[in-house]
Scaffold this motif. Structure first.
Motif, mmCIF file in Angstrom:
data_model
loop_
_atom_site.group_PDB
_atom_site.id
_atom_site.type_symbol
_atom_site.label_atom_id
_atom_site.label_comp_id
_atom_site.label_asym_id
_atom_site.label_seq_id
_atom_site.Cartn_x
_atom_site.Cartn_y
_atom_site.Cartn_z
ATOM 1 N N ARG A 37 0.868 -1.181 0.116
ATOM 2 C CA ARG A 37 -0.114 0.069 -0.136
ATOM 3 C C ARG A 37 0.949 1.283 -0.079
ATOM 4 N N HIS A 39 0.143 4.231 -1.666
ATOM 5 C CA HIS A 39 -0.532 5.591 -2.325
ATOM 6 C C HIS A 39 -0.132 6.698 -1.923
ATOM 7 N N VAL A 57 -0.722 -1.030 -4.661
ATOM 8 C CA VAL A 57 -1.422 0.270 -4.877
ATOM 9 C C VAL A 57 -0.219 1.203 -4.788
ATOM 10 N N THR A 59 -1.175 4.271 -6.422
ATOM 11 C CA THR A 59 -1.974 5.542 -6.907
ATOM 12 C C THR A 59 -1.290 6.674 -6.397
ATOM 13 N N SER A 61 1.529 8.097 -6.597
ATOM 14 C CA SER A 61 2.886 7.917 -6.279
ATOM 15 C C SER A 61 3.801 8.545 -7.099
ATOM 16 N N ALA A 76 -1.267 -4.099 -10.625
ATOM 17 C CA ALA A 76 -0.913 -3.084 -9.819
ATOM 18 C C ALA A 76 -1.835 -1.939 -10.088
ATOM 19 N N ASP A 77 -2.155 -0.949 -9.057
ATOM 20 C CA ASP A 77 -2.918 0.219 -9.411
ATOM 21 C C ASP A 77 -1.895 1.494 -9.527
ATOM 22 N N CYS A 79 -2.986 4.106 -11.090
ATOM 23 C CA CYS A 79 -3.713 5.490 -11.550
ATOM 24 C C CYS A 79 -3.224 6.518 -11.046
ATOM 25 N N ASN A 97 -3.606 -1.080 -13.697
ATOM 26 C CA ASN A 97 -4.485 0.068 -14.041
ATOM 27 C C ASN A 97 -3.490 1.260 -14.264
#
Length: 131
Positions: A37, A39, A57, A59, A61, A76-77, A79, A97
């Motif tokens: 995690r 983010h 995750v 996002t 980053s 992996a996210d 976004c 994503n």
């Protein structure tokens, strides 16, 4: 529960890069960052060569100039992540994503992208190297 690698990574790029250098001096090292995690994490210039970031995750980053060669980013996210001038050569991004991610100047030579990936979903420029 975060892995040992995730616990070190959240301490910042300098601490992580020192950790990675030490571990690689001991032998082969594949960072275990599955489902991490991260983010909004500041990971500028971080060495994540061969890291397993499956389902992580990331996002929003900051991964500018990060070295992600050979990393596994399946599912992996990413976004709206900032991957400006990141080295993503030979990494896997199947099911990742990338909506709104900034890949300006990134190197994706040999990267395995999701079959449904659309370049229009990301920010890129003439310096971006596509696989």
């Amino acid at each position: 529960m975060p892995t040992v690698d995730e616990s070190v990574l959240v301490q910042g790029p300098e601490r992580w890069n020192e950790h990675a250098r030490r571990r690689r001096a001991e032998g082969p090292f594949r960072p275990d960052l599955r489902a991490a995690r991260l983010h909004g994490a500041d990971l500028r210039g971080v060495d994540l060569v061969d890291a397993d970031l499956t389902g992580a995750v990331l996002t929003e980053s900051y991964l500018m100039t990060a070295d992600l060669r050979g990393a596994i980013l399946d599912g992996a996210d990413l976004c709206e992540a900032y991957l400006i001038q990141a080295d993503l050569a030979n990494c896997r991004l199947v099911g990742a994503n990338l909506e709104g991610a900034d890949l300006s100047g990134a190197d994706l030579t040999g990267a395995v992208l999701d079959p449904g990936f659309q370049r229009s979903a990301v920010i890129s420029d003439y310096l971006t190297i596509w696989s």
